[in-house]
Structure formats: C-alpha cells, structure tokens
Design an enzyme around this catalytic site. Structure first.
Site, PDB file in Angstrom:
ATOM      1  NE  ARG A 193       3.692  10.251   5.098  1.00  0.00           N
ATOM      2  CZ  ARG A 193       4.703  10.823   4.462  1.00  0.00           C
ATOM      3  NH1 ARG A 193       4.943  12.100   4.651  1.00  0.00           N
ATOM      4  NH2 ARG A 193       5.462  10.131   3.640  1.00  0.00           N
ATOM      5  CD  GLU A 231       0.889  -6.767   2.835  1.00  0.00           C
ATOM      6  OE1 GLU A 231       1.672  -7.437   3.514  1.00  0.00           O
ATOM      7  OE2 GLU A 231       0.962  -5.526   2.730  1.00  0.00           O
ATOM      8  CD  GLU A 238       0.922   4.156   4.697  1.00  0.00           C
ATOM      9  OE1 GLU A 238       2.138   4.387   4.738  1.00  0.00           O
ATOM     10  OE2 GLU A 238       0.080   4.843   5.337  1.00  0.00           O
ATOM     11  CG  ASP A 250      -0.177  -0.333   2.507  1.00  0.00           C
ATOM     12  OD1 ASP A 250       1.041  -0.067   2.575  1.00  0.00           O
ATOM     13  OD2 ASP A 250      -0.803  -0.864   3.441  1.00  0.00           O
ATOM     14  CG  HIS A 284      12.580   5.117   9.751  1.00  0.00           C
ATOM     15  ND1 HIS A 284      12.624   6.130   8.826  1.00  0.00           N
ATOM     16  CD2 HIS A 284      12.120   4.026   9.082  1.00  0.00           C
ATOM     17  CE1 HIS A 284      12.192   5.694   7.657  1.00  0.00           C
ATOM     18  NE2 HIS A 284      11.879   4.416   7.779  1.00  0.00           N
ATOM     19  CG  HIS A 323       8.621   3.666  10.410  1.00  0.00           C
ATOM     20  ND1 HIS A 323       8.391   2.408  10.894  1.00  0.00           N
ATOM     21  CD2 HIS A 323       8.139   3.690   9.146  1.00  0.00           C
ATOM     22  CE1 HIS A 323       7.802   1.682   9.962  1.00  0.00           C
ATOM     23  NE2 HIS A 323       7.627   2.429   8.890  1.00  0.00           N
TER      24      HIS A 323
END
Length: 744
Positions: free
Chosen positions: A259, A162, A176, A140, A290, A257
C-alpha cells in the site's frame, strides 16, 4: 517505558474507531460452512484465521501439523479475501477440505475501516458458535489484528505466529506496524521467528515464558514446495526468458504491491526496471502483477500495451499472480529479486538469492545484516545502481548469494504445535491466570555486557559515543558498560566524569581500575559481574558502526565467537609455534587495508571479542596455566575444543559493494591511532607470547586450521578484497570511518 507501552496499546484498542462503522454494515451473513463441523469436546479447539495468500502459505504447515495432533481439533476459518490467489495455496498444500468456515467479507475497493469492522463483527458471531480454547493468527494483516481483537473481547487466549517483527515506525509498513504491535499487546503466546523478534517482544514488556523462538513457518512451506515437480507454466516461463535474452538470461523476479508504494513510489520502481532492461541485454524481468487496480494502473503508465512487444521492453514478462509453487521455483531460478514483500525477503534468504528490498525500512533486518538483502526503497537511481552492481560484479553477487538458516530450519510448525500441546491442560480449563499482567519489563538481565579496555590510548569518550549509537534494526539494545583500566598508563576518571556530565546518556557505566598489569585476562572476568545474554570486549584502538553489535549478534546466533582481527596459529621452519594474521612466509599485518563481503573463520581473533555469556563462563572453567598473555588465543582454543565454537570475523561491506556507505555501519576497524605505539611501563613477562601459545595448544589439544586453508584465505582476499586508496573523508552516522586503517 515498558509499562507505558502496554497501557497505551490497550487504550488504543479500547478506543479503536471501527465501532462507529458497525452500524453501516450489511446484516451479518451466515458464514459458509465447508465441512460438517462438529465440536469434539475431549479435544482442545484451536481456531486458525486466514484471509490473504501470505497468511495461507505461512499457516498451511501449522494447520497440517494441528491435524496430526491427537490432542487438538483444528478449526480453520477463511475470511474470504484474496479468494482466487487463496485457492491456489489451499490446493497446493491440500487444504481444500480443511477449511471449516468462510466469512465471505470481501467487497470491491473496500477500505481498511470497512475490512476492520467486517472482520470484527463476523468473528464475534463465529466465536460464539465455535467457542474455541485458543485463536491462532499470523503476521500483521488487518484480518489478523481484528480477529485477535474479537478473541480478546471474549477473553479467548490468542497465539500470534510470526510475532515480534518491528520497524518502530507506525507508518512503515502501513498499517502493518500498528497491527502487529496491537496483537502483541493482547496475545497470550508469542511465536517469534528470530532471536531479534524475540528480543523486540521482551524489551516491550512481555514476560520471557510467553515468548517462544520457533523460526518462521514460511521456511517449512518453502522446503515442502521445492520438492514438488516443476509445473509446465514455470518451465515455459523460463524457456521464454532464455529465448528473449538470446541465450542464458539473467532472470530478475519483481514483485511490488504494498500500500505504501502505491502511486509515485511504484512508478519510480517501474522506471528503474525499464532502465535495467535498456542497459543489460541479458536481463529478463518476470513480473507477476498484483490484482490491485493501483498496481495495474502504474504498470500501464510505464509500460503501455502498444510498446511491450518492442525491444527492450519485450524482455519484461507480465503474468497473472503465480501459483506459490511456481513463484518459489522462479525465485530459485532468478539472478536476484526485487520485492516489497516481507515473506519473499525470508524465502530468498533461505534460498540464498540476493534481494533488493523496495522499502525504506524492514522488520526483517536479519537478512540485511547477513548481507543477502539490501534496502533500496522506491528510489529509481538507488534501485538501478544496486541491481547494476549485482549484474556486473560477480564477486558481489557471489558474496550475497549465501543461503542462511536465520529464519528457520523447516520445523517451525511442529515446534508451535508442541508448545500448544504442552499447554493443553490450562487451555482446556480456561485458566487465564498466567496472562493477567501487561507491560511488566523483564529484569532478567542485559542483552549486552560491554567492556571497554583502557590501556595506551585516550579514546574512551569516542567509544562511549559509538556504544550509545548502537541499534538493532530501529531499537536500542539494553546494555551494561564496564570501563576496565588496565594498569596505570592513563587515568581516565576525569574523562569519564566529563562524559557523564555532558551526556544525558542511558548507558549504565561502571568503572574498574587494576593497579597491576593483568595481561588483559582481567577484562575477560569483568562481564561475569553482570547478568547478560552476550558479552563484548573492546580494545582501546577500535571504532565501530552503529550496527556492529547487531552484526556480531548474527555471527553469535550462528554459533561462532565474533572478532575484529583474524589470526592463525602456525609453525616456523624450526617447528616452533608462531602467530600470523596471514601467510607465515611474509606475514600479513593486522592493519591490512581491506574490507570484506562475507564472514571468515580464523583460529583466534583480536581487538574485539563477542559471544554468549555462557561461553565466557565455560572458558573460566578451563583456565590457562599462566596469565602472562595470549588471553585472546585461550578464549578461542577453549571454545573450539570444548564446544566446537569457531572464531569468525563478520562481514564488513566495502565501498565498492556499498557505495552509499550505509552498510559500513556493520563494520569495526582499527583506528590510525592504533599504529602509534605509546611508550609505557609494561612489566616484563616471565613467559613470551610464543611460550604461552605453545602451552595453550598443548593444554587444550588445539588443532589449527591448516596452513593451506590459511593461505587460501589470504590469497583469496588479496585477489578479491576491495583496497581503498586515497578515499576522501566521509561520515556514517557521525562515525568517521576515514580514520580506519583499512581506508588509508
């Protein structure tokens, strides 16, 4: 609704705002060509797109399987994102020489809009060069969405690996959720990792023949890496962790990590970790930080460099992003994991490690239902509380440390390639006739056919309300409800009329009434009147949470009949068959006041029966000698002896392990009213329950779970199950679980 979904998605794609940014881009750079790529005209050209490290991990098994095919030429394209981390994965899976093109799109602090426009522009050029028959994207990411969109603009078929993950919240995860829904709207082949994902696709309007249940390729990658020799870096990390703890360390792996966690949420997560270090001397946290500057700034704010060497903050080990092999071995060595990563949720489920999901929603609800994962969000107190329970309660940790195959068995990549090879002819011929229709809702049946039995108690309205609240993740299952009134003890037609008048319910309800006592066998026939995938039959004294059918679905997918109340077939001192919900010596009443944190197998069940519709058909192909009683035992006996299908009571988390009560939505229980036996005119049966049970044992050569095992189960639960005494009234989504027998 499905048609609206499909059309709206296409409108969204056609009006995507990236087009107005294309003019701002640099002139198209010529992709780096890593190999002397030459088209093989006799083979099917399959273009595989990857850019981020998670994509590379999950696509590595697929790329290797494509290279093994004699029918396919694999063309692998890297977009150039996550370059340093991507190199680790390519090396681990021996893919360095299998990357054909590098789009090299990465720039400093680029926005989502710029990434989108850049991938779309560069992919359009590359598609002209390669002219593939099929484009494969994974997951995604924005890279996957834009690559799929570029292929769609050229009418190139798209395979989505997926596929079907959903939260149904367009801002969580962001971006996503919209990326994957957009890919679903234009893909040709949908490779779903789980049954829940496949159902999400099917109810969205995708035709069954285009959805393939393959499992998740991350399990393929995980299994291959577990066999790789542990690196010196990993061994040093573990050695350092134990040294910092002054003995055996409880290692916690932390990754954060995403967003949506940037800013205050990430600061809250890190403060919770700091409290854990201050509270538990044995805890050592391994935190691969990250490379995103937003993550690194938050770390510096909560863990300033000048105090990191001082106890207890010296027990958090900050590292650069770990190689995937090291990450897998750290996961396997951890006490539990805290993460906002989707892929890690799948990996730790396969490894059997408890995981706290640092998000408010997840598209991987299977792990939550299975009890391995717990949603804690970015709430400092919730994270600290949930992690503290796992660290201080060995029973809770044990119950949630169960490896599960729900995400695959390590053969997903091979299954995907098998599907593609099976369609080589139409793909080579560029025959797209099978993918012209968008948004056609499948009329092939219901997900669930539910029977509510009406006998002694007037609880129908309440049970209908509970059925209406059922959810799978965040969506509503397609359901057919039969009301089966057994005998003439109660007339509920007025109740049903009032319900349908007062509720604008989407439940499809059909009413049956048997004027003679059927011994309850009739309700096991009713589901066969509808086309459905699963059946569920409820007694009239049961209440259940909003995710109970989802919990049953998990048990069914693992090959077991789901039940509410477990029972055993035993023998008394005279060798006669007796029914016992527990020890034969003193009996263990079905209303025992406990909850439980793991699945348990029994000889047969009671109160609720749920399974696949095919199982019910099989049962009626093997009817009992009489229909007097013991219909519950008959169903379990046939399934066990004919198909080795066991009967299982699914996990129902206790308030001890689920203090916020949210997980109680997985539960079902007998109401207090179940203990009130209303006088009725039940016809006298020629055969007793003991006699009919003896008939079934003989007819189907039924072998019970041994008495020793039954006693073991009871002893274990009497020691470890959480008994709730004098619990104050509380509500879960309107379901008054204070009315349960096991909460009194």
């Amino acid at each position: 609704m499905a048609c609206i979904y499909g059309v709206s998605q296409l409108i969204f794609l056609q009006n995507h705002p990236v087009s107005r940014y294309l003019q701002d881009l640099d002139p198209i750079r010529v992709p780096k060509v890593y190999t002397r790529w030459v088209p093989e005209t006799a083979k099917l050209r399959v273009m595989v797109i990857l850019g981020t490290r998670p994509e590379a991990i999950k696509l590595a098994p697929v790329i290797n399987a494509l290279w093994e095919s004699n029918l396919i030429q694999c063309v692998t394209v890297s977009t150039g994102q996550h370059r340093e981390m991507l190199h680790q994965v390519l090396s681990l899976f021996k893919l360095e020489n299998k990357i054909d093109f590098d789009l090299d799109i990465m720039s400093v602090n680029q926005s989502l809009t710029r990434i989108s426009a850049s991938v779309l522009q560069h992919m359009s050029s590359l598609l002209d060069t390669v002219d593939p028959h099929l484009v494969l994207v994974q997951g995604d990411t924005t890279t996957a969405f834009m690559a799929a969109l570029a292929a769609f603009y050229r009418r190139v078929p798209i395979g989505h690996i997926e596929a079907g993950l959903r939260t149904f919240n367009k801002y969580s995860p962001f971006p996503e959720e919209i990326n994957r829904q957009g890919i679903s709207a234009i893909a040709t082949m949908h490779f779903a990792p789980t049954k829940m994902a496949a159902r999400n696709l099917q109810i969205s309007g995708l035709r069954f023949q285009n959805v393939f249940l393959t499992g998740n390729t991350v399990v393929d990658a995980l299994y291959s890496v577990l066999n790789v020799t542990k690196s010196r870096r990993f061994l040093d990390l573990v050695k350092r962790a134990h040294s910092l703890a002054g003995g055996v360390a409880n290692i916690l792996l932390l990754t954060a990590h995403r967003r949506e966690n940037h800013g205050k949420p990430l600061l809250s997560i890190l403060r919770a970790v700091k409290r854990l270090l201050e509270t538990f001397r044995s805890v050592v946290v391994i935190f691969p930080v990250h490379l995103n500057p937003n993550v690194q700034m938050a770390v510096l704010q909560v863990f300033p460099i000048e105090v990191r060497g001082l106890p207890p903050l010296n027990r958090i080990i900050f590292t650069d992003p770990l190689d995937y092999g090291d990450l897998v071995h750290v996961m396997n060595a951890s006490h539990h994991v805290l993460t906002d990563s989707g892929g890690i949720q799948e990996e730790v489920t396969a490894l059997g490690k408890p995981v706290l999901v640092l998000r408010t929603s997840t598209e991987r609800m299977e792990a939550v239902v299975a009890g391995v994962a717990e949603l804690v969000g970015a709430n400092e107190d919730a994270i600290f509380s949930a992690s503290s329970r796992l660290l201080s309660d060995s029973v809770t940790h044990w119950a949630r440390s169960r490896a599960s195959p729900i995400y695959g068995n390590g053969t997903s990549a091979r299954q995907i390639v098998n599907v593609i090879e099976g369609r080589v002819g139409p793909l080579l011929a560029r025959d797209n006739s099978g993918e012209q229709t968008v948004g056609v809702y499948s009329q092939e049946g219901y997900e669930w056919v539910v029977v509510l039995t009406v006998w002694k108690r007037n609880t129908l309205a309440r049970q209908l309300l509970l059925l209406e609240r059922q959810v799978f993740g965040a969506r509503k299952p397609k359901m057919k409800v039969f009301i089966f009134q057994n005998g003439n003890h109660l007339d509920v037609q007025d109740v049903l009329r009032q319900w349908t008048t007062e509720h604008s319910s989407k439940l499809e309800i059909t009413y049956f009434r048997s004027m003679t006592e059927t011994g309850y066998f009739g309700r096991f026939l009713v589901p066969l009147l509808a086309q459905g995938e699963h059946f569920a039959i409820f007694d009239d004294d049961i209440i259940f949470g909003a995710r109970y059918l989802e919990n049953c679905g998990r048990v069914i997918d693992q090959g077991s009949l789901c039940t509410r109340n477990g029972r055993f077939v035993m023998y008394d001192a005279g060798g006669n068959i007796v029914e016992s919900p527990g020890k034969a010596a003193d009996g263990w009443h079905s209303g025992l006041q406990v909850t439980w944190d793991n699945d348990v197998q029994y000889d047969f069940g009671g109160h609720i029966w749920a399974g696949k519709m095919d199982w019910l058909k099989l049962a009626w192909e093997n009817p009992p000698l009489s229909f007097d009683n013991s219909e519950d035992f008959w169903l379990s006996a046939v399934l066990k002896q004919k198909k080795r299908i066991t009967t299982v009571r699914p996990r129902c988390p206790s308030p001890k392990t689920a203090p916020n009560y949210a997980d109680l939505e997985l539960c079902a229980c007998s109401m207090q009213e179940a203990a009130i036996h209303v006088d009725t005119n039940v016809a006298t049966r020629p055969l007793s329950r003991q006699q009919t049970m003896s008939q079934i044992v003989s007819l189907f050569n039924f072998v019970s779970i041994t008495k020793e095992n039954a006693e073991y189960y009871n002893d274990w639960y009497l020691r470890n199950a959480y008994v709730v005494q004098n619990t104050p009234v509380f509500k879960v989504t309107g379901t008054e679980f204070s009315d349960c027998l096991f909460f009194q």
